[in-house]
Design an enzyme around this catalytic site. Sequence first.
Site, PDB file in Angstrom:
ATOM      1  CE1 TYR A   1      17.080  35.794 -40.221  1.00  0.00           C
ATOM      2  CE2 TYR A   1      18.112  33.897 -39.189  1.00  0.00           C
ATOM      3  CZ  TYR A   1      17.111  34.844 -39.221  1.00  0.00           C
ATOM      4  OH  TYR A   1      16.167  34.828 -38.247  1.00  0.00           O
TER       5      TYR A   1
ATOM      6  CG  HIS B   1      14.370  42.093 -45.736  1.00  0.00           C
ATOM      7  ND1 HIS B   1      15.200  41.016 -45.885  1.00  0.00           N
ATOM      8  CD2 HIS B   1      13.827  41.968 -44.496  1.00  0.00           C
ATOM      9  CE1 HIS B   1      15.159  40.266 -44.803  1.00  0.00           C
ATOM     10  NE2 HIS B   1      14.335  40.835 -43.928  1.00  0.00           N
ATOM     11  CD  GLU B   2      12.505  45.070 -42.311  1.00  0.00           C
ATOM     12  OE1 GLU B   2      11.517  44.504 -41.792  1.00  0.00           O
ATOM     13  OE2 GLU B   2      13.673  44.667 -42.118  1.00  0.00           O
TER      14      GLU B   2
ATOM     15  CG  HIS C   1       9.595  40.707 -42.940  1.00  0.00           C
ATOM     16  ND1 HIS C   1       9.713  39.340 -42.964  1.00  0.00           N
ATOM     17  CD2 HIS C   1      10.818  41.175 -42.586  1.00  0.00           C
ATOM     18  CE1 HIS C   1      10.951  38.999 -42.646  1.00  0.00           C
ATOM     19  NE2 HIS C   1      11.650  40.101 -42.423  1.00  0.00           N
TER      20      HIS C   1
ATOM     21  CG  HIS D   1      13.877  36.264 -42.169  1.00  0.00           C
ATOM     22  ND1 HIS D   1      13.695  36.578 -40.851  1.00  0.00           N
ATOM     23  CD2 HIS D   1      14.109  37.436 -42.801  1.00  0.00           C
ATOM     24  CE1 HIS D   1      13.830  37.874 -40.685  1.00  0.00           C
ATOM     25  NE2 HIS D   1      14.074  38.424 -41.850  1.00  0.00           N
TER      26      HIS D   1
END
Lengths: 652, 45
Positions: free
Chosen positions: A148, A89-90, A93, A99
Amino acid sequence: IIGDEYRWPTTVPYYMEDDLEINAKGVILKAFEQYRLKTCIDFKPWSGEENYISIFKGSGCFSSVGNRRVGKQRLSIGTNCDRIATIEHEFLHALGFWHEQSRSDRDDYVQIMWDRISEGKEHNFNTYDDTVSSSLGVPYDYNSMMHYSKNAFRNGSEPTIVTKIPAFSEVIGQRMEFSDSDLLKLNRLYKCTQGSTFLDSCDFERENICGMIQGHEDQADWVRVSNAPGGPETDYSNMGKCTGSGYFMHFGTGTASAGDTAVLESRLVYPKRGYQCLQFFYYNSAGPGDTLKIHVREYDEDNPSGKLRFIQTIDGSPQDLWQLHHVSLDVRKKFRVVFEGTKVGPGPAAGGLSLDDINLSETTCPEFVWRVKNFSHVMDSTPTNTPVFSPPFTSKEGYTFQMTLYPNGRDGYPGELSAYAHLVAREGDAGQTWPCPWKQITMMLMDQHPHIQKRMSNQRSVTTDPNMKAADSDLFFWDDPRKVGAEVTEPDGARYFRGPGAGTPVYLTHLRAKSRDFIKGGDAIFLLTMEDVSHLTVSQPVPSTTLKPTSQSATTNASDSCLDKQCQNGGVCVVDQGKPSCRCEVGDDWWYYGDSCQHRGSTQDKTTLALASSLSVLGAMLLITVVSVLCVKKKYKKRVANTGIALENAYA
Amino acid sequence: LPTAKILDFDVDGGLDLDIFDINEEAGLNLIEGDIVLDETQTRNS
């Protein structure tokens, strides 16, 4: 994020800072492997490139979005961030992704419950205009690992995000693996055409059988069928769920003569790494002596027609079951995988050898397979806090370990799978070092999707830190289980000592475990490994030579121009318009500057400079004013003296 | 002889925390919970 300036080269340089936990370092490497398998994004240790990602242990999990071109770009993997999906996930980014719910079309798919959001956190639900952020033509993805969870930033107990399609309410916020859409977007953004370490996959659903070919010098053929007399009754990909589909390859030994062979060869593949993992499902309904052998056919100048090399015989005795097998290969030349079935002796009149869901990738094979049969029933019927133990597995370095699964959770987490790893030792064991130093145990619940690139398996890792103390004790947690564990007697009479477990009560929710292909044919498959990670205890080398700045498409070579250029204070030499120059290190509120980064600046210096400049200007203005006043006064006095006027107070 | 049983170790500290919970517990107030903005982005934001 829109803008080519935010893209990284497809091989991203990284530096793992010393403060990272060893387990985190190991999981980061696993995350990189998933990127390599499923995309064309690769990662390499920083060797002096102008921009690189510095992975450190901050006070949380965070990253910037895209390549900020700041030289050292920081990405934090702090405490509790050492999960593969969190790391992926990071890095998504860092590669340029926001997101999922900040998409401009977000409100078409989810409803944000603004009154349930914690005060001051509303900004987290801003969307980005489609001039800033592109969804790359991919539909809104509830399955994205960039979404989220439904309770993000809530102020009470009610969800902050309500999906317009209720079935996705529990889906959003998954932290298992890349979704198909995550991969589609990433591959579109970086123009990937194939995964770096992926070689081939076949579920035999298409008639062309993925370009596989029948052998020429054999006596029988593998046949593409949807069921076979004597078994199996269905394929493994679809388990016979879809009419008109569900094929596998079958060599009918019942009708073959003793000594007959049937050879099936994969299409040509081109290895890069020199090691591969062949994974496939195998159904053996043949005679007890009939065999399946794996070979590779390697091609080079001396062997333009290929040279056959035997790898291993598959040890899968006849069972009414599709069995999962892994075969490690070590091929460096163009090659094919060869499946050779042999009818050895008398056997049942019906039956044979069957293959399905073959995957070939340049990855390491998992070491151990633990299959839990009738898993839905096990989850539903096992009380909370009741464990199920895997068999003990011994790693190639001689340590034995075991997984404990709590099918209905533990410690207040019913409805979850809880998973723990234990060291194990038998009475006569010798030769190990205790406490066990730096072995990473990974427990993966396999998503049994036929295609390896589309799997969203769930995994957690724990690492044996030899210095870790048990809670409220002077004992070392990962010490010899004969010292810190408890003796166990198996139903078959086997006795051993089981050490304390490390793991998580929240391994996976039942809802997610029942999704995808975690359970197939009723069974769940755990893939377990124990790897030595002691090499991660030493610092990653800092580049000794400096390199040209990276380009978009390729990493760079060392530059001679930089050999004579000395950069101080951690600066890096780059070639700019043919001349060597230093790129200096910068921090949050400080930086180095100068030809060789010899000077240090900081925001404090900047403030001082601004204050000094302002005071100087003020002083100069004051001086000019005083001088002007004095001059005017002097001039006026002179004029008065020349005209002879006497000033007096006329009205007093 | 084996000693008293050592308790299992919960690597998640007894909590089921997502990325955003971890960062909130750490006192971070980042954009969208886990995004660090640079000066240009902050201005745009």
